[in-house]
Each structure stands twice: as C-alpha cells, then as structure tokens.
Enzyme design. Structure first.
Site, short mmCIF file in Angstrom:
data_model
loop_
_atom_site.label_atom_id
_atom_site.label_comp_id
_atom_site.label_asym_id
_atom_site.label_seq_id
_atom_site.Cartn_x
_atom_site.Cartn_y
_atom_site.Cartn_z
N GLY A 39 0.81 -1.44 -0.14
CA GLY A 39 0.00 -0.35 -0.15
C GLY A 39 1.01 1.50 -0.16
O GLY A 39 0.39 2.20 -0.62
N GLU A 89 1.45 2.07 -3.99
CA GLU A 89 0.37 2.17 -4.07
C GLU A 89 0.02 3.92 -4.03
O GLU A 89 -0.39 4.77 -4.52
CB GLU A 89 -0.79 1.09 -3.39
CG GLU A 89 -0.68 0.14 -4.64
CD GLU A 89 -1.29 -0.86 -3.87
OE1 GLU A 89 -1.77 -1.87 -4.32
OE2 GLU A 89 -1.41 -1.11 -2.92
#
Length: 290
Positions: free
Chosen positions: A141, A144
């Site tokens: 994450g 991302e």
C-alpha cells in the site's frame, strides 16, 4: 532485477506490520492528528506538508491514518494559500504497507459490502499537485500511495515493491494498474508475481520515480519543487494536471482532443493573458488565479 529478497516471514513482520490502528473517530478540522503531522512549508508558506507518523509500525496504513490523511488533504485543498502539497514518511519507511491486523480477519462479505479501501484513494481526487517524497520502504500500500501522487521523488535508499502475493492476496489500491502503466507489463508482472523489491535507481530507470536525492536532502528538494509549482497559476496548474492524468484513461486521439479543449479554455482566463503579456514585456508574471 535482484533475486527474491522478500520472504514470507519477513513480509508478515516488516512489509505489512501487525500493529493495530485505532478505530475511526470524529475530529474537527484543524484538530490534532494522531497518525500524521501537518504544517505549511516553503518561503511563502504555500506548500502543504503532510508526514505519515506511525514510526513504530513503519507507517503501516490503516483506516484511522487514511481518515486523517483525507482530512488533511481536504484542508489544504480548501486553503487558498496552499498551492502544492508534499507527502512523506520517515527516513526508514515512507509506508511499509497496509496494517495486517486490521484486515486479517475480514471476510469477502466484509470487504464487498463495506467497500474496504474505497476511501484510501481520495489522494487521486485532489486538484492541487502532490509530490511524494519517498525514503526507505514503499511496499504494498505504501508503493500504491506513492503512485497516487503526481510526482515521486525518492531518497537514494528507497525501495519499492508489491509483495501482496507473499501473503496470499494481490494489490487492492491500484498496484496492478498504476504500476503497469508506470513501468510496463514485464517489470510490473515480475514485481507483482514475485514480491521482489526494486531500488530507487531501478525505479527511476523504469520511469516510476522522476528524481533521486540523498536521504537527508529529499524532503527539502520536494518542497523546493512544490515551491516552483506554487509560483504558477493554481487554476492553470489544475488544468495541466487534469490533462496529463487523462493520458492514462484515454486513447491518444481522445487525449489530444481533450488537451485542445483545455488549451482553448486557458484563453478564457486572466492568468493566460497575464502570462503571455509578461513574457512579451520581459517581466515576471503576476498570476491572480483568475
């Protein structure tokens, strides 16, 4: 690319920390944040600065952190004094992934009906430019989140990876989509299917990162870039950002058509007139965001 270095036990302990994150809680605009630090930076105070601040968890991402991050971004978006934003973490980790403890017991029904992660990509909706200053780990994450930003600057020791495969799942915040668009199918597929990390230099060579700086200079350079952006018209900057982002959603013909329309649109603004007049008169433009 280097051989596989992200092993499953390591992924459980480092890539996606198991430290919990407190439940969602209401707070007023401008209230003290628990998981982030915010302030205004730059000579003129026109750069919004957000630092992820869960150092013991290597800035593991959780609902509470994103609730605060979204609030901070909304505050800076509404603040006319802020013209660009820098998002960073710590020297050891930008963000080492999502918090496993928060998701390990979720079911399909929980994720689907509760729209898990749906509020985690609001970074993409901010009109003002966001520069990610990435030191250390940007894994899962964290990688991302960096890719949701408009520009990525990396410290020379930064590492990027999508190691979800090692935990029996896949990226869920755009990792398979944005990474592929940034670095191409082959490298993206290798990273997603093996969990391998790439260095800052490899990320730059692949097109994921625009510039690399010494660890101690990274944030300063990101703020410097934000200040350069802040000198331009905020409205025209937002239009330019929209046009570049459209390239990821449209065909070349459609994108060029949109670009022309947005280009024509700038001729309805005072800032376009001021910019061109200043150029002809050989003086510095004085943009009014009109």
């Amino acid at each position: 690319m280097a051989a596989l270095r992200v092993l499953l036990p390591r992924a459980r302990g480092l890539v996606l920390p198991r430290l919990g994150c407190a439940a969602r809680r209401p707070f007023a605009s401008g209230a003290h944040f628990e998981y982030i630090i915010t302030e205004k930076k730059g000579k003129d105070g026109n750069v919004g600065f957000i630092q992820l601040n869960r150092p013991k968890a290597l800035n593991a991402l959780c609902d509470g952190l994103f609730l605060e991050l979204n609030q901070a971004l909304e505050n800076f978006e509404k603040d006319p004094a802020v013209r660009a934003i820098v998002l960073t973490g710590g020297e050891k980790a930008f963000a080492a992934g999502a918090d496993i403890k928060e998701m390990q017991n979720r079911t399909f029904q929980d994720c689907y009906t509760g729209q898990f992660l749906s509020s985690w990509d609001k970074v993409c909706q901010v009109k003002k430019p966001i520069i990610a200053a990435v030191n250390g780990f940007a894994l899962g994450g964290g990688c991302e989140l960096a890719m949701m930003c408009d520009i990525i600057y990396a410290g020379e020791k930064a590492q990027f990876a999508q190691p979800e495969i090692l935990l029996g799942t896949i990226p869920g915040m755009g990792g398979t989509q944005r990474l592929t668009r940034a670095v191409g199918k082959s490298l993206a597929m290798e990273m997603v299917l093996t969990g391998d990390r790439i260095s800052a230099q490899e990320a730059k060579e692949a097109g994921l990162v625009s510039k690399i700086f010494p660890v101690e200079k990274l944030v300063e350079e990101a703020i410097h870039c934000a200040e350069k952006i802040a000198r331009n018209s905020t409205f025209i900057t937002a239009v330019a950002k929209e046009s570049v982002n459209a390239a990821f959603e449209m065909s070349l013909a459609e994108g060029n058509k949109l670009e022309k329309k947005l280009f024509y649109l700038t001729f309805a603004t005072d800032d376009r007139k001021e910019g061109m007049t200043a150029f002809v008169e050989k003086r510095k433009a004085n943009f009014k965001d009109q």
